[in-house]
Design an enzyme around this catalytic site. Structure first.
Site, PDB file in Angstrom:
ATOM      1  N   ASN A   6      -0.919 -13.371   8.334  1.00 16.11           N
ATOM      2  CA  ASN A   6      -1.626 -12.204   8.872  1.00 16.11           C
ATOM      3  C   ASN A   6      -3.073 -12.307   8.408  1.00 16.11           C
ATOM      4  O   ASN A   6      -3.377 -12.049   7.249  1.00 16.11           O
ATOM      5  CB  ASN A   6      -0.973 -10.918   8.347  1.00 16.11           C
ATOM      6  CG  ASN A   6      -1.764  -9.681   8.725  1.00 16.11           C
ATOM      7  OD1 ASN A   6      -2.638  -9.733   9.601  1.00 16.11           O
ATOM      8  ND2 ASN A   6      -1.462  -8.567   8.066  1.00 16.11           N
ATOM      9  N   LYS A   8      -5.622 -10.529   9.222  1.00 16.98           N
ATOM     10  CA  LYS A   8      -6.368  -9.261   9.123  1.00 16.98           C
ATOM     11  C   LYS A   8      -7.751  -9.435   9.758  1.00 16.98           C
ATOM     12  O   LYS A   8      -7.863 -10.101  10.781  1.00 16.98           O
ATOM     13  CB  LYS A   8      -6.438  -8.795   7.670  1.00 16.98           C
ATOM     14  CG  LYS A   8      -5.055  -8.818   7.005  1.00 16.98           C
ATOM     15  CD  LYS A   8      -5.011  -8.176   5.658  1.00 16.98           C
ATOM     16  CE  LYS A   8      -3.588  -8.265   5.105  1.00 16.98           C
ATOM     17  NZ  LYS A   8      -3.378  -7.474   3.930  1.00 16.98           N
ATOM     18  N   HIS A  91       1.565  -2.103  10.687  1.00 11.40           N
ATOM     19  CA  HIS A  91       1.138  -2.593   9.368  1.00 11.40           C
ATOM     20  C   HIS A  91       0.661  -1.421   8.511  1.00 11.40           C
ATOM     21  O   HIS A  91       0.057  -0.473   9.023  1.00 11.40           O
ATOM     22  CB  HIS A  91       0.023  -3.634   9.528  1.00 11.40           C
ATOM     23  CG  HIS A  91      -0.265  -4.345   8.248  1.00 11.40           C
ATOM     24  ND1 HIS A  91      -1.089  -3.811   7.293  1.00 11.40           N
ATOM     25  CD2 HIS A  91       0.198  -5.516   7.758  1.00 11.40           C
ATOM     26  CE1 HIS A  91      -1.128  -4.647   6.258  1.00 11.40           C
ATOM     27  NE2 HIS A  91      -0.360  -5.690   6.517  1.00 11.40           N
ATOM     28  N   GLU A  93      -1.810  -1.084   6.658  1.00  9.63           N
ATOM     29  CA  GLU A  93      -3.253  -0.807   6.772  1.00  9.63           C
ATOM     30  C   GLU A  93      -3.533   0.034   8.013  1.00  9.63           C
ATOM     31  O   GLU A  93      -4.416   0.900   8.003  1.00  9.63           O
ATOM     32  CB  GLU A  93      -4.044  -2.128   6.762  1.00  9.63           C
ATOM     33  CG  GLU A  93      -4.085  -2.714   5.356  1.00  9.63           C
ATOM     34  CD  GLU A  93      -4.221  -4.219   5.274  1.00  9.63           C
ATOM     35  OE1 GLU A  93      -4.522  -4.866   6.297  1.00  9.63           O
ATOM     36  OE2 GLU A  93      -4.010  -4.758   4.175  1.00  9.63           O
ATOM     37  N   GLU A 161       7.133  -4.683   3.472  1.00 12.28           N
ATOM     38  CA  GLU A 161       5.889  -4.892   2.732  1.00 12.28           C
ATOM     39  C   GLU A 161       5.624  -3.672   1.854  1.00 12.28           C
ATOM     40  O   GLU A 161       5.025  -2.691   2.311  1.00 12.28           O
ATOM     41  CB  GLU A 161       4.719  -5.077   3.698  1.00 12.28           C
ATOM     42  CG  GLU A 161       4.871  -6.276   4.601  1.00 12.28           C
ATOM     43  CD  GLU A 161       3.506  -6.797   5.061  1.00 12.28           C
ATOM     44  OE1 GLU A 161       3.238  -7.971   4.821  1.00 12.28           O
ATOM     45  OE2 GLU A 161       2.728  -6.020   5.622  1.00 12.28           O
ATOM     46  N   GLY A 167      -2.186  -7.170  -1.057  1.00 14.40           N
ATOM     47  CA  GLY A 167      -3.566  -7.461  -1.427  1.00 14.40           C
ATOM     48  C   GLY A 167      -3.890  -7.085  -2.863  1.00 14.40           C
ATOM     49  O   GLY A 167      -5.045  -7.042  -3.263  1.00 14.40           O
ATOM     50  N   SER A 197       1.397 -10.102  -1.378  1.00 19.48           N
ATOM     51  CA  SER A 197       0.960 -11.078  -2.379  1.00 19.48           C
ATOM     52  C   SER A 197       1.873 -12.300  -2.478  1.00 19.48           C
ATOM     53  O   SER A 197       2.106 -12.812  -3.578  1.00 19.48           O
ATOM     54  CB  SER A 197       0.791 -10.396  -3.748  1.00 19.48           C
ATOM     55  OG  SER A 197      -0.183  -9.358  -3.653  1.00 19.48           O
TER      56      SER A 197
HETATM   57  P1  PGA Z   1      -1.202 -10.032   1.143  1.00 25.71           P
HETATM   58  O1  PGA Z   1      -1.024  -9.238   2.525  1.00 25.71           O
HETATM   59  O2  PGA Z   1      -0.344 -11.281   1.250  1.00 25.71           O
HETATM   60  O3  PGA Z   1      -2.669 -10.352   1.069  1.00 25.71           O
HETATM   61  O4  PGA Z   1      -0.740  -9.119   0.055  1.00 25.71           O
HETATM   62  C1  PGA Z   1       0.217  -9.171   3.188  1.00 25.71           C
HETATM   63  C2  PGA Z   1       0.090  -8.326   4.429  1.00 25.71           C
HETATM   64  O5  PGA Z   1      -0.663  -7.335   4.399  1.00 25.71           O
HETATM   65  O6  PGA Z   1       0.709  -8.608   5.464  1.00 25.71           O
END
Ligand code: PGA
Length: 239
Positions: A6, A8, A91, A93, A161, A167, A197
């Site tokens: 992903n 982003k 997601h 976010e 998640e 993140g 992560s």
């Molecule tokens: P990350 O993000 O691996 O940077 O923690 C995962 C995601 O948001 O899909």
């Protein structure tokens, strides 16, 4: 086993072409499914650069109508027209920063599936919800909304998640991931990815859990070597 990157809000079209050319030299899907979820404006570059590689290209969101007065939105059919074969929906976010709700995520999922796209629908609890032992309540509500809208579909994947692990460098322990995945498994018959992560150093142990069917990788998918290492870890646990 599915490994999805992903990206982003990273990598415009030029960088995407360069990255994907490099990616196809390092990652041969070979026994696992590999997907990159790229920004809308970079989809054409990714589809072109990955043509014939076996690595598939997904969007990061899709609207629940095909056309209409929805400024700033993109329709599933428009994505399919580009050679995009799936999309992320819901997601955290989107939920936290852009007003996405269980209902809108579910509508996006249902319409994308009906349009022939694969869907990775994201769910996960906040840190405070985990502290209050509400994880299963939250997952039940989020997954329930999606299933109610989509019904059973062989093209639906769930991504667990935990929001506190995205993140942040904080990863769920393999036991925490396994227990959430086993719970989600009681709600839906679909592959379940872990996200939060995931890195080359922790991928094999997370992917080795019985109910972890793959990973949704953010930060570590932006570097070819680390994404390739995660794909290699997936291949090693899936044989
Ligand atoms: P990350 O993000 O691996 O940077 O923690 C995962 C995601 O948001 O899909």
């Amino acid at each position: 086993m599915l490994i999805a990157g992903n990206w982003k809000l990273f990598k415009g079209p030029t960088e995407t072409s360069e990255f994907c050319a490099e990616l196809r030299r390092h990652v041969v899907p070979n026994g696992i499914d590999v997907v990159v979820c790229v920004p809308f404006v970079s989809l054409v570059a990714a589809v072109t650069a990955l043509d014939g590689s076996g690595v598939r290209v997904f969007a990061q969101n899709a609207h629940w109508q095909e056309t209409g007065p929805y400024t700033g939105e993109v329709a599933a059919g428009m994505l399919a027209e580009l050679g995009v074969t799936g999309t992320i929906v819901g997601h955290s976010e989107r939920r936290q920063l852009f007003g996405e709700t269980d209902e809108t995520a579910a509508r996006r999922a249902a319409h994308a599936l009906a349009s022939g796209l694969d869907v990775i629908a994201c769910v996960g609890e906040l840190e405070a919800e985990r502290d209050e032992e509400l994880t299963e309540d939250v997952l039940g509500r989020q997954v329930g909304a999606i299933i109610e809208a989509t019904g059973a579909s062989p093209r639906l994947t769930i991504a667990y998640e935990p929001v506190w692990a995205i993140g942040t460098g904080k990863t769920a322990t393999p036991e925490q991931a396994q227990s959430a995945h086993a719970f989600i498994r009681t709600l839906v018959d679909a592959p379940i990815l872990y996200g939060g992560s995931v890195k080359p150093e922790n991928a094999a142990v997370l992917l080795g859990e019985p109910d972890v069917d793959g990973a949704l990788v953010g930060g570590a998918s932006l570097d070819v070597d680390s994404f390739a290492a995660i794909c290699a870890a997936a291949r090693s646990v899936s044989v």
